[in-house]
Write a protein that holds these residues in place. Structure first.
Motif, PDB file in Angstrom:
ATOM      1  N   ARG A   7       0.849  -1.186   0.000  1.00 40.97           N
ATOM      2  CA  ARG A   7       0.000   0.000   0.000  1.00 40.97           C
ATOM      3  C   ARG A   7       0.888   1.241   0.000  1.00 40.97           C
ATOM      4  NH1 ARG A   7      -4.625   0.242   4.388  1.00 40.97           N
ATOM      5  NH2 ARG A   7      -2.892  -0.161   5.839  1.00 40.97           N
ATOM      6  N   PRO A  70      -3.918   5.504   2.884  1.00 40.53           N
ATOM      7  CA  PRO A  70      -3.296   4.338   2.244  1.00 40.53           C
ATOM      8  C   PRO A  70      -4.193   3.648   1.214  1.00 40.53           C
ATOM      9  CG  PRO A  70      -2.781   4.348   4.575  1.00 40.53           C
ATOM     10  CD  PRO A  70      -3.765   5.461   4.352  1.00 40.53           C
ATOM     11  N   GLU A  72      -4.000   0.596  -2.265  1.00 46.29           N
ATOM     12  CA  GLU A  72      -3.283  -0.282  -3.189  1.00 46.29           C
ATOM     13  C   GLU A  72      -3.351   0.320  -4.581  1.00 46.29           C
ATOM     14  OE1 GLU A  72      -4.578  -4.337  -2.916  1.00 46.29           O
ATOM     15  OE2 GLU A  72      -4.455  -4.339  -0.720  1.00 46.29           O
ATOM     16  N   ARG A 136      -5.400   4.832  -7.321  1.00 49.04           N
ATOM     17  CA  ARG A 136      -5.986   4.057  -6.216  1.00 49.04           C
ATOM     18  C   ARG A 136      -6.866   2.925  -6.725  1.00 49.04           C
ATOM     19  NH1 ARG A 136     -10.668   3.654  -3.358  1.00 49.04           N
ATOM     20  NH2 ARG A 136     -11.687   5.285  -4.611  1.00 49.04           N
ATOM     21  N   ARG A 220       0.439  -5.830   4.889  1.00 51.63           N
ATOM     22  CA  ARG A 220      -0.374  -5.313   5.985  1.00 51.63           C
ATOM     23  C   ARG A 220       0.260  -5.565   7.352  1.00 51.63           C
ATOM     24  NH1 ARG A 220      -5.580  -3.698   4.266  1.00 51.63           N
ATOM     25  NH2 ARG A 220      -5.373  -3.356   2.030  1.00 51.63           N
TER      26      ARG A 220
END
Length: 233
Positions: A7, A70, A72, A136, A220
């Motif tokens: 991320r 944040p 991905e 995003r 994560r």
């Protein structure tokens, strides 16, 4: 979208040689520039607390103020393109001058917030949210479910659906988090201790939002680290 995908986030993070960066990193016990732990500077009067536990949640993210939360990367986008776009975008933007930063309680956590409201800062942050939106990826069902655990107004829900984060535009509040959520009876004394520690460590006066940082979280389970710090203007 998986728990192992990296991320990225667009943050304000002070220059690594600044008193503000040193204060924030020492308070959290983590330096996102080096990706290594930092010696804790436990505020005076808080020695009886488990300061590592108090700061565990914000330590994962490093000392910062969120500009774009944040995310991905979208299909067809890559880290190199994100960094190149950021350099070009930030180079054309002026710095934002704040009257100062002060230690405040936001609910049950403590953060640095602007001493005075700044419309220029609000516009600056939302411009970044919108400009980087093509990079995003849509929120996964798991991430959406996590966001929906918090009570959201209809406006917050609309922002979440549009930008993957509910606190943008008029819902945005610039803050640099210093603690996790505290027991109610600890909020006032911890705030008072951090007011004193901040005053001792960081010169009073205006703060210039003079750079945009890209932070990266490899997975994560890992902490965010500084990828780029790009001066404005």
């Amino acid at each position: 979208m998986t728990e192992t995908a990296p991320r990225y986030a667009l943050y304000y993070a002070p220059a690594a040689d600044s008193a503000l960066w040193r204060f924030g990193s020492a308070t959290l016990g983590y330096d996102a520039v080096t990706g290594a732990g930092a010696d804790f500077a436990v505020p005076p009067g808080c020695e009886s607390l488990d300061w590592s536990d108090v700061t565990a949640e914000p330590r994962r993210y490093g000392f910062h103020a969120t500009l774009k939360a944040p995310f991905e990367l979208a299909n067809g986008r890559n880290e190199g393109a994100l960094r190149a776009f950021a350099r070009n975008y930030v180079a054309g933007r002026p710095s934002v001058r704040l009257a100062g930063l002060s230690v405040n309680a936001l609910g049950r956590f403590i953060a640095l917030t602007p001493s005075e409201p700044s419309e220029a800062l609000q516009r600056f942050a939302f411009d970044i949210v919108q400009a980087f939106e093509p990079f995003r990826a849509p929120l996964s069902e798991a991430d959406l479910a996590r966001r929906l655990q918090s009570p959201l107004t209809p406006a917050h829900r609309a922002y979440l659906e549009a930008y993957g984060y509910p606190y943008v535009d008029d819902a945005f509040r610039f803050h640099m988090t210093l603690t996790g959520s505290l027991p109610e009876d600890q909020v006032a004394p911890v705030k008072a201790a951090l007011v004193e520690a901040h005053a001792q460590a960081v010169p009073a006066g205006p703060v210039l939002i003079d750079r945009v940082a890209i932070f990266k979280q490899a997975s994560r389970s890992s902490r965010f680290v500084l990828l780029d710090s790009i001066p404005l203007g």
